[in-house]
Scaffold this motif. Sequence first.
Motif, PDB file in Angstrom:
ATOM      1  N   LEU A   1       0.834  -1.198   0.000  1.00 26.63           N
ATOM      2  CA  LEU A   1       0.000   0.000   0.000  1.00 26.63           C
ATOM      3  C   LEU A   1       0.872   1.252   0.000  1.00 26.63           C
ATOM      4  N   VAL A   2       0.498   2.224  -0.818  1.00 22.76           N
ATOM      5  CA  VAL A   2       1.210   3.498  -0.897  1.00 22.76           C
ATOM      6  C   VAL A   2       0.186   4.612  -0.729  1.00 22.76           C
ATOM      7  N   HIS A   3       0.358   5.437   0.295  1.00 24.56           N
ATOM      8  CA  HIS A   3      -0.630   6.483   0.569  1.00 24.56           C
ATOM      9  C   HIS A   3      -0.444   7.664  -0.363  1.00 24.56           C
ATOM     10  N   GLY A   4      -1.385   8.609  -0.294  1.00 25.78           N
ATOM     11  CA  GLY A   4      -1.355   9.773  -1.165  1.00 25.78           C
ATOM     12  C   GLY A   4      -0.862  11.008  -0.456  1.00 25.78           C
ATOM     13  N   VAL A   5      -1.297  12.180  -0.941  1.00 28.58           N
ATOM     14  CA  VAL A   5      -0.825  13.435  -0.380  1.00 28.58           C
ATOM     15  C   VAL A   5      -1.339  13.597   1.038  1.00 28.58           C
ATOM     16  N   GLY A   6      -0.617  14.373   1.807  1.00 29.98           N
ATOM     17  CA  GLY A   6      -1.011  14.619   3.181  1.00 29.98           C
ATOM     18  C   GLY A   6      -0.487  13.598   4.162  1.00 29.98           C
ATOM     19  N   GLY A   7      -0.108  12.423   3.670  1.00 26.57           N
ATOM     20  CA  GLY A   7       0.492  11.416   4.538  1.00 26.57           C
ATOM     21  C   GLY A   7      -0.529  10.614   5.311  1.00 26.57           C
TER      22      GLY A   7
ATOM     23  N   PRO B   1      -4.401 -11.035   1.294  1.00 26.84           N
ATOM     24  CA  PRO B   1      -2.943 -10.951   1.144  1.00 26.84           C
ATOM     25  C   PRO B   1      -2.290 -10.384   2.396  1.00 26.84           C
ATOM     26  N   VAL B   2      -1.002 -10.589   2.498  1.00 26.09           N
ATOM     27  CA  VAL B   2      -0.222  -9.915   3.525  1.00 26.09           C
ATOM     28  C   VAL B   2      -0.132  -8.438   3.147  1.00 26.09           C
ATOM     29  N   ALA B   3      -0.459  -7.576   4.069  1.00 29.32           N
ATOM     30  CA  ALA B   3      -0.502  -6.142   3.778  1.00 29.32           C
ATOM     31  C   ALA B   3       0.764  -5.465   4.294  1.00 29.32           C
ATOM     32  N   GLU B   4       1.367  -4.665   3.439  1.00 23.37           N
ATOM     33  CA  GLU B   4       2.488  -3.820   3.812  1.00 23.37           C
ATOM     34  C   GLU B   4       2.162  -2.382   3.451  1.00 23.37           C
ATOM     35  N   ALA B   5       2.625  -1.455   4.258  1.00 21.66           N
ATOM     36  CA  ALA B   5       2.353  -0.033   4.033  1.00 21.66           C
ATOM     37  C   ALA B   5       3.670   0.713   3.885  1.00 21.66           C
ATOM     38  N   TYR B   6       3.792   1.433   2.782  1.00 20.24           N
ATOM     39  CA  TYR B   6       4.976   2.271   2.593  1.00 20.24           C
ATOM     40  C   TYR B   6       4.589   3.712   2.945  1.00 20.24           C
ATOM     41  N   CYS B   7       5.188   4.248   3.989  1.00 19.06           N
ATOM     42  CA  CYS B   7       4.894   5.597   4.468  1.00 19.06           C
ATOM     43  C   CYS B   7       6.043   6.520   4.063  1.00 19.06           C
ATOM     44  N   TRP B   8       5.732   7.520   3.258  1.00 15.77           N
ATOM     45  CA  TRP B   8       6.755   8.434   2.748  1.00 15.77           C
ATOM     46  C   TRP B   8       6.480   9.886   3.119  1.00 15.77           C
ATOM     47  N   SER B   9       5.531  10.126   4.007  1.00 16.06           N
ATOM     48  CA  SER B   9       5.179  11.507   4.348  1.00 16.06           C
ATOM     49  C   SER B   9       6.326  12.238   5.026  1.00 16.06           C
ATOM     50  N   GLY B  10       7.241  11.514   5.676  1.00 15.79           N
ATOM     51  CA  GLY B  10       8.380  12.172   6.291  1.00 15.79           C
ATOM     52  C   GLY B  10       9.315  12.828   5.305  1.00 15.79           C
ATOM     53  N   LEU B  11       9.182  12.484   4.029  1.00 14.98           N
ATOM     54  CA  LEU B  11      10.039  13.093   3.011  1.00 14.98           C
ATOM     55  C   LEU B  11       9.608  14.513   2.667  1.00 14.98           C
ATOM     56  N   THR B  12       8.357  14.865   2.959  1.00 14.32           N
ATOM     57  CA  THR B  12       7.858  16.191   2.608  1.00 14.32           C
ATOM     58  C   THR B  12       7.434  17.012   3.812  1.00 14.32           C
ATOM     59  N   SER B  13       7.140  16.410   4.937  1.00  9.14           N
ATOM     60  CA  SER B  13       6.784  17.164   6.143  1.00  9.14           C
ATOM     61  C   SER B  13       7.547  16.553   7.305  1.00  9.14           C
TER      62      SER B  13
ATOM     63  N   PRO C   1      13.016   4.450  -5.769  1.00 10.29           N
ATOM     64  CA  PRO C   1      13.945   3.328  -5.540  1.00 10.29           C
ATOM     65  C   PRO C   1      13.561   2.466  -4.342  1.00 10.29           C
ATOM     66  N   ASP C   2      12.981   3.089  -3.306  1.00  6.61           N
ATOM     67  CA  ASP C   2      12.535   2.297  -2.158  1.00  6.61           C
ATOM     68  C   ASP C   2      11.495   1.262  -2.581  1.00  6.61           C
ATOM     69  N   LEU C   3      10.477   1.726  -3.296  1.00  4.98           N
ATOM     70  CA  LEU C   3       9.403   0.823  -3.704  1.00  4.98           C
ATOM     71  C   LEU C   3       9.903  -0.237  -4.684  1.00  4.98           C
ATOM     72  N   ALA C   4      10.700   0.173  -5.659  1.00  2.02           N
ATOM     73  CA  ALA C   4      11.209  -0.793  -6.629  1.00  2.02           C
ATOM     74  C   ALA C   4      12.097  -1.831  -5.954  1.00  2.02           C
ATOM     75  N   SER C   5      12.913  -1.400  -5.008  1.00  6.37           N
ATOM     76  CA  SER C   5      13.778  -2.343  -4.288  1.00  6.37           C
ATOM     77  C   SER C   5      12.960  -3.329  -3.470  1.00  6.37           C
ATOM     78  N   ARG C   6      11.907  -2.819  -2.829  1.00  6.08           N
ATOM     79  CA  ARG C   6      11.083  -3.711  -2.004  1.00  6.08           C
ATOM     80  C   ARG C   6      10.376  -4.746  -2.871  1.00  6.08           C
ATOM     81  N   MET C   7       9.811  -4.329  -4.010  1.00  5.83           N
ATOM     82  CA  MET C   7       9.119  -5.278  -4.876  1.00  5.83           C
ATOM     83  C   MET C   7      10.088  -6.302  -5.457  1.00  5.83           C
TER      84      MET C   7
END
Length: 809
Positions: free
Chosen positions: A28-34, A77-89, A636-642
């Motif tokens: 799972l990849v979240h959207g804007v706002g984190g 499925p096994v659920a994984e969450a990629y949190c990237w909000s720390g990159l912008t806020s 690169p984080d997402l591509a590496s994980r997949m």
Amino acid sequence: MAPATPPPSPSPPATEPPQHTGTALELLVHGVGGATPQEMLDDPRTVRVTGDTTAAVYRRTEDAHGEKHPERYRDEPVAEAYCWSGLTSGNGSRALWLLLLPFMVVNLAHWMRPTATGRTRAVRLYGVLVRLVALSLTVLLTAAACEVALDLLAWQCAGADACAERRSWLGFLSERQGGWWSQPGRRLALAAVVPAALVGLLWYLSNRTWSAYESQRPLDGEDFAEDESFGAAVDHGPDAEDDPRPPVPVRPALGRPGFWYGRRLVARLRAAHTAAGFLTVAAAVAGAAARYDRGTEGPVPRFIGAAVEGGIVLCALVVVWVVCRRGRSERTRDTRLDGALISYLPGSALVLLGLAVLYASWSRPDWQSSGALPVETAFRFLTLGQGVLVVALAVVALGLYRRIPEPRTVLYGLGGPAVAMLACALGGVMTGGVAQRVADWLDGPGTPGMGRSSDIAGPPVLLSWQASVIPVLLLLLLVPVLVLVVRTARTARRLGPVIEAEYAPEPSDEGRTRRIARIRAAAALTDSAPWIVGVVSTATLLLGAGAVAGSWYSDQVPGRAADGSGPLLESFADAAQSTGSWLIGFGFILFVAGGRRAYKDASARRTIGILWDVGTFWPRAAHPFAPPCYAERAVPDLASRMSAWTSTTPRGRLVISGHSQGSVLAASAVWQLPDATRPRVALLTYGSPLERLYGRWFPAYFGPGPLLGLHRSVHCWRNLWRATDPIGGPVRICADPDPSVDRGPLKDPLAYGRTTKLPLPEPILGHSDYQADPAFADARADLLAELGPQVPRQAEARTQKGTSGRSSG
């Protein structure tokens, strides 16, 4: 004779349902706002699988070792969450990014060029023009800092007894005190610390953010030949000539090895822009001293000033050459750095600044400051140069668009020039606003430039003219705004019967229908944004040209230039000047207040982070001082994980699921996967701006060709969208014999009125909570079913028969 009965056709052999023995993973990849991992996974107990405190992949605690127990995940499925909000806020220093807003906007213009095939020179010229516009913004920002520190403070206020008396902290610079710093050249030399420190701060922010973002290397992969033309077509098999589908690029730009690794270009541009900033300060300091030496027989030899100015001009030419010489290298992962250039160019400019300071500090006892520094011509030429560059950029962009006229591209390919014009306007408003507010503060009750009870001459006349056109621009905007309001109201009325028919046979509710129709009509306004941008940018270009012409012709502020032209014109000029000054001051106050609040308040910082989520997706290809590109870390984080998961789970199935801006990151990461991995991945997007925003504004990277290539490269793809969503929309891919990617528009709200099952009114979700819709679970289940082990064998057999199967994109 009775006709012969045809023999019964053999029944197809029974097909066993696919046996999904491998573990399924949903990333799972979240959207804007984190979003927090707990919110994304709907579980308060989470564990970090990989990553750091800035961006990481999380799982539920109970799913930490899901691969070892596939029997537990037959249905879900096994659920994984990629949190990237720390990159912008993140921490409070992100509030400083507000200063970089014009740089971010001009960087977007680089990526908005139309699709081009076989137009290498035109594409390069487009990039050169955008980089020159970006360089002019750095010079403009530094020149504005010089105007405040050198002209208004050190030259005008410190040189006027009345102004210096009201500002006691300027007393040691006052000519009346006769101290060592009282000479104008020495005052200028001291004040040069302020703009030089600003340039140093910009360099520091750019260098610091590089280490956190652009230092992340993408996946290892084969580099592509430098002579590979972007957008070249590739055959899809033996029957490619009969394939009705449009050609797919050999390698989409976002899938190239060096796309998300722009270290070399950013370092080169950072060195050039830092040098340009220092040279601007040096020119302001040395120019004033050299003009005095040329006009009098003073104690300083004239050739020293000529030598310093000549060195500044020579270094400036080198800066322009560096900016024009090289663009991005995307086909190869360029790990080299131009060490000599990066080290010596800013250093040389700093040395020249030091020489200019020493030269200006030379004792000139008879030198006195009066009026304002002669910087008016510099601001006029800078503004005029920006307009010429934007017009040239528009000519190149229109030529590229006419070569491949994609109908969905905004403004007929002129989106990039329009945005570049807005970046110049934003930079002019910000810099002019600071200069005017400082001038008003220093002058007390007087009005700078009006000549009535004014202690100082004030900022350049051009800045007052630019402020005066702001009310005119706002008046012009009323027309398209009113048109949009009327059109939206009419659209809402037309949607009423359509909505009631969708929810039939439920009894109609006029209030409920009106609300749903109003939200749908408002969501459609997103598609009208390009024309608003076009109107604003065109009006800004014309009004800016008028401001330059008016200031050049009259050499006075609008209020004084209109004296004697009649009561009506005089009152209009006075009103425009005062209103523009008030608006620019109000905007400046809001800007400072927003930055201060963002520095102290994490929630306000997250709100500002939403702006960066959209604006800083793209690498810094035009301006090195723009806010950093978070995608250079996230993709690169997402591509590496997949890649890591598919390599360690041979029979596993992977669905990458992205919402809103997360869908753009997901698609970009899929493009970066190796050819052998992409067919094992399914893509689920919802509320996605892939085509509606990115495809229209950035056609060379998300246009019909790249999106079709993405569709063919992944195993399967579903896109969910709603008519009430102002951001997401369909991706508009429907290529036979492949089924359509889009699923929608989904019902929103899910129920029209109250029912026994739903006794309370269902909310209108719009852009949020797609996972609450049953269609989401159905789409995910369909993707997981298609990822079964039998599908690759079927695809292989289809390819062997000569039909056009899925290419690697």
